[in-house]
Scaffold this motif. Structure first.
Motif, PDB file in Angstrom:
ATOM      1  N   SER A  35       7.744  13.350  36.226  1.00  0.00           N
ATOM      2  CA  SER A  35       7.960  14.735  36.548  1.00  0.00           C
ATOM      3  C   SER A  35       6.884  15.572  35.908  1.00  0.00           C
ATOM      4  O   SER A  35       6.314  15.197  34.903  1.00  0.00           O
ATOM      5  CB  SER A  35       9.330  15.163  36.030  1.00  0.00           C
ATOM      6  OG  SER A  35       9.343  15.045  34.636  1.00  0.00           O
ATOM      7  N   SER A  36       6.602  16.711  36.527  1.00  0.00           N
ATOM      8  CA  SER A  36       5.631  17.586  35.891  1.00  0.00           C
ATOM      9  C   SER A  36       6.356  18.493  34.914  1.00  0.00           C
ATOM     10  O   SER A  36       7.542  18.715  35.009  1.00  0.00           O
ATOM     11  CB  SER A  36       4.900  18.407  36.940  1.00  0.00           C
ATOM     12  OG  SER A  36       5.806  19.216  37.622  1.00  0.00           O
ATOM     13  N   ARG A 355       8.203  22.629  44.791  1.00  0.00           N
ATOM     14  CA  ARG A 355       7.684  21.420  44.160  1.00  0.00           C
ATOM     15  C   ARG A 355       8.696  20.843  43.165  1.00  0.00           C
ATOM     16  O   ARG A 355       8.880  19.623  43.077  1.00  0.00           O
ATOM     17  CB  ARG A 355       6.372  21.740  43.443  1.00  0.00           C
ATOM     18  CG  ARG A 355       5.752  20.541  42.789  1.00  0.00           C
ATOM     19  CD  ARG A 355       4.384  20.870  42.206  1.00  0.00           C
ATOM     20  NE  ARG A 355       3.895  19.717  41.459  1.00  0.00           N
ATOM     21  CZ  ARG A 355       3.265  19.783  40.314  1.00  0.00           C
ATOM     22  NH1 ARG A 355       3.010  20.956  39.764  1.00  0.00           N
ATOM     23  NH2 ARG A 355       2.865  18.693  39.696  1.00  0.00           N
ATOM     24  N   ALA A 359      10.240  17.227  43.322  1.00  0.00           N
ATOM     25  CA  ALA A 359      10.066  16.281  42.219  1.00  0.00           C
ATOM     26  C   ALA A 359      11.407  15.731  41.751  1.00  0.00           C
ATOM     27  O   ALA A 359      11.531  14.551  41.435  1.00  0.00           O
ATOM     28  CB  ALA A 359       9.333  16.961  41.060  1.00  0.00           C
ATOM     29  N   GLU A 363      12.408  11.855  41.718  1.00  0.00           N
ATOM     30  CA  GLU A 363      12.879  11.125  40.530  1.00  0.00           C
ATOM     31  C   GLU A 363      14.179  10.401  40.830  1.00  0.00           C
ATOM     32  O   GLU A 363      14.355   9.226  40.503  1.00  0.00           O
ATOM     33  CB  GLU A 363      13.122  12.108  39.376  1.00  0.00           C
ATOM     34  CG  GLU A 363      11.885  12.735  38.857  1.00  0.00           C
ATOM     35  CD  GLU A 363      11.361  12.022  37.613  1.00  0.00           C
ATOM     36  OE1 GLU A 363      10.451  12.557  37.021  1.00  0.00           O
ATOM     37  OE2 GLU A 363      11.855  10.939  37.278  1.00  0.00           O
ATOM     38  N   TYR A 468       3.091  16.636  47.573  1.00  0.00           N
ATOM     39  CA  TYR A 468       3.099  16.879  46.134  1.00  0.00           C
ATOM     40  C   TYR A 468       2.808  15.558  45.438  1.00  0.00           C
ATOM     41  O   TYR A 468       3.184  14.484  45.929  1.00  0.00           O
ATOM     42  CB  TYR A 468       4.456  17.400  45.671  1.00  0.00           C
ATOM     43  CG  TYR A 468       4.776  18.775  46.183  1.00  0.00           C
ATOM     44  CD1 TYR A 468       3.960  19.845  45.860  1.00  0.00           C
ATOM     45  CD2 TYR A 468       5.889  19.011  46.967  1.00  0.00           C
ATOM     46  CE1 TYR A 468       4.248  21.118  46.323  1.00  0.00           C
ATOM     47  CE2 TYR A 468       6.189  20.275  47.435  1.00  0.00           C
ATOM     48  CZ  TYR A 468       5.367  21.329  47.108  1.00  0.00           C
ATOM     49  OH  TYR A 468       5.643  22.574  47.575  1.00  0.00           O
ATOM     50  N   GLU A 470       4.022  14.183  42.684  1.00  0.00           N
ATOM     51  CA  GLU A 470       5.177  13.381  42.246  1.00  0.00           C
ATOM     52  C   GLU A 470       5.861  12.696  43.423  1.00  0.00           C
ATOM     53  O   GLU A 470       6.282  11.537  43.314  1.00  0.00           O
ATOM     54  CB  GLU A 470       6.203  14.256  41.505  1.00  0.00           C
ATOM     55  CG  GLU A 470       5.738  14.748  40.155  1.00  0.00           C
ATOM     56  CD  GLU A 470       4.894  16.013  40.255  1.00  0.00           C
ATOM     57  OE1 GLU A 470       4.614  16.486  41.383  1.00  0.00           O
ATOM     58  OE2 GLU A 470       4.502  16.530  39.193  1.00  0.00           O
ATOM     59  N   THR A 471       5.998  13.434  44.542  1.00  0.00           N
ATOM     60  CA  THR A 471       6.694  12.820  45.675  1.00  0.00           C
ATOM     61  C   THR A 471       5.854  11.703  46.269  1.00  0.00           C
ATOM     62  O   THR A 471       6.387  10.687  46.721  1.00  0.00           O
ATOM     63  CB  THR A 471       7.046  13.863  46.758  1.00  0.00           C
ATOM     64  OG1 THR A 471       5.877  14.578  47.103  1.00  0.00           O
ATOM     65  CG2 THR A 471       8.097  14.818  46.282  1.00  0.00           C
TER      66      THR A 471
END
Ligand code: CLF
Ligand code: SF4
Length: 491
Positions: A35-36, A355, A359, A363, A468, A470-471
């Protein structure tokens, strides 16, 4: 500004079904989530201060730009890693500038950049000497800019020796962010880094100099923290001198309220003419840097996205548009466009919500990753995969591991695409720089470089362009797991 710089393409994954579709885009040959950083563990007042600051928020560095103006040439100490005489537009390290500016010239330059770069959110003064020692010029510049661009945050970087003399003014000027470079709290170690300081009208050396500097640095940190100013501490990692000691520095600055600790690698080269460069002191390897950073886990929060900017850098971290805004290139008439910056910030707020949701789903949809896996990402900002492999001069590195998908740093490489000439050598360099990274995520890549990377064991994936980060990472992992599952069934 009429439209966002990067279209919101609806690629955010909002449920497991969409995640599955993204995994299919990768195909079965793909193999390797996090994750950001965000506001979850911050109080609202602090988040308000950092959300648009590309250095104080890792998440903000995807969206916002800083600029430095080189108005403060004088310095009151000597660091063994510094030589401000060196001037080269291609050189990227603190203290290096192409032109020094008067406060009036600097204010004009800031206006010009703000009019053309809606991502601009922060004006920093980081030298080329010491912004707190050369206070008259620093203060004049900040006063000129804040009267004309009140939405631009002011940021100050200093060695700390002169800082205690200016705390009241810093608070009165609404400077919310101050960086102090602290390389040692043990004077025995400090004297190996600082040959002399100039303090209280006298040049001082040895243990005395290192002790005074240390005491003034820690006093500045305590005073600023008490007054609500966010303080980031920078430390230069110098192998064999302060590598183990930085863990003590990390504890000491955390105890005094440091918001972030940025441990940076020493940049050392004989050509720079610095004491360390000329005496063969080497900088740390990436692994040595990471080892010290990891050893500081649990202490002051670490910054891992610093790009060690020049004192006249302009743009998003990782890009430098300083040469586009030299004095001779500034337009005669400059009109401010505050509405463009306001529109951009509104767009960023929406993009961040989208976003963050994407994310979270990424996750939740990701199986735990047993072996940490690295991804090199080609991006020009906004947290998306939106840069052609051939245009990338740095790769953002994400790690998918037990604690999710997280940004862990960046690796620089000259961009691959030279129009055919010298491409092969550049590819060798890219492959060397990406050692240990099995996946590259990019917006586009040619078949030639894709094959070269594959031969080196690196899979390049461009089917997730504009997703994105993360995705996309989660999609690759989902695809890999699906492939592994099918292999197990058919065995
Ligand atoms: Fe500049 Fe420094 Fe302010 Fe950022 S930079 S004065 S806090 S606006 Fe940032 Fe550049 Fe690293 Fe500095 S990436 S060198 S941490
Ligand atoms: Fe150079 Fe900054 Fe050290 Fe002064 S404090 S000698 S400008 S690195």
């Amino acid at each position: 500004m009429s439209a966002p710089l990067i279209p919101i393409s609806g690629l955010a994954l909002s449920d497991r079904a969409q995640m599955g579709q993204a995994a299919e885009k990768v195909g079965c040959s793909a193999s390797s989530c996090g994750s950001s950083a965000g506001p979850a563990d911050m109080d609202p007042a602090t988040w308000a201060k950092v959300k648009d600051h590309p250095c104080y928020s890792e998440e903000a560095h995807h969206y916002f730009a800083r600029m430095h103006v080189a108005v403060a040439p004088a310095c009151n100490i000597q660091c063994n890693y510094c030589n401000r005489k060196y001037d080269c537009a291609n050189e990227s390290r603190p203290g290096v500038v192409s032109e020094r500016l008067t406060p009036e010239q600097a204010a004009r330059k800031v206006l010009a950049v703000a009019a053309q770069v809606p991502q601009l959110s922060v004006l920093g003064i980081a030298g080329p000497g010491d912004a707190a020692y050369d206070w008259r010029r620093t203060r004049e510049t900040f006063d000129l800019v804040s009267s004309r661009l009140p939405d631009i945050k002011l940021c100050l970087s200093s060695n700390g020796l002169a800082l205690p003399d200016h705390i009241d003014e810093i608070v009165a000027m609404n400077i919310d962010h101050v960086t102090i470079t602290i390389n040692a709290i043990d004077p025995e170690i400090g004297q190996q880094i600082y040959p002399w300081i100039f303090y209280d009208g006298k040049r001082r050396t040895g243990i005395e100099a290192a002790t005074i500097l240390r005491d003034r640095q820690l006093k500045s940190l305590e005073m600023l923290h008490e007054r609500g100013v966010l303080v980031k501490v920078n430390s230069v990692l110098i192998p064999g001198i302060n590598d183990d000691h930085l863990i003590e520095v990390n504890k000491a600055v955390k105890a005094r309220g440091a918001f972030l600790h940025n441990i940076m690698p020493l940049i050392s080269d004989p050509a720079h003419g610095t004491h360390f460069g000329l005496t063969g002191q080497r900088g740390p390897t990436a692994a040595e840097l990471r080892k010290v950073q990891d050893a500081c886990a649990g202490g002051a929060n670490l910054m891992r996205h610093c790009r060690q900017c020049r004192a006249d850098a302009v743009g998003l971290l990782g890009e430098d548009r300083g040469q586009d805004f030299t004095l001779d290139k500034l337009p005669e008439t400059i009109e401010d466009t505050p509405e463009a910056r306001a529109a951009y910030r509104e767009w960023v707020a929406e993009e961040r919500r989208d976003r963050a949701t994407a994310a979270q789903f990424a996750e939740a949809a990701t199986e735990p990753v047993e072996t940490p896996t690295l991804f090199a990402v080609c991006t020009r900002g906004s947290g998306r995969i939106n840069l052609h492999f051939g245009k990338a001069t740095e790769f953002q590195i994400y790690e998918a591991g037990a604690d999710g998908i997280r940004f862990v740093g960046h690796r620089r490489a000259d961009n691959y695409c030279l129009g055919g000439h010298g491409d092969s050598e550049r590819m060798d360099e890219v492959i060397r720089v990406l050692e240990g990274v099995p996946y590259i995520l990019c917006a586009k890549i040619g078949e030639g470089p894709r094959a070269r990377l594959a031969a080196a064991g690196i899979e390049a994936i461009d089917s997730l362009a504009q997703d994105y980060i993360e995705t996309a990472v989660a999609a690759v992992l989902a695809s890999r797991n699906a492939c592994l599952g099918r292999s197990a069934e058919s065995a």
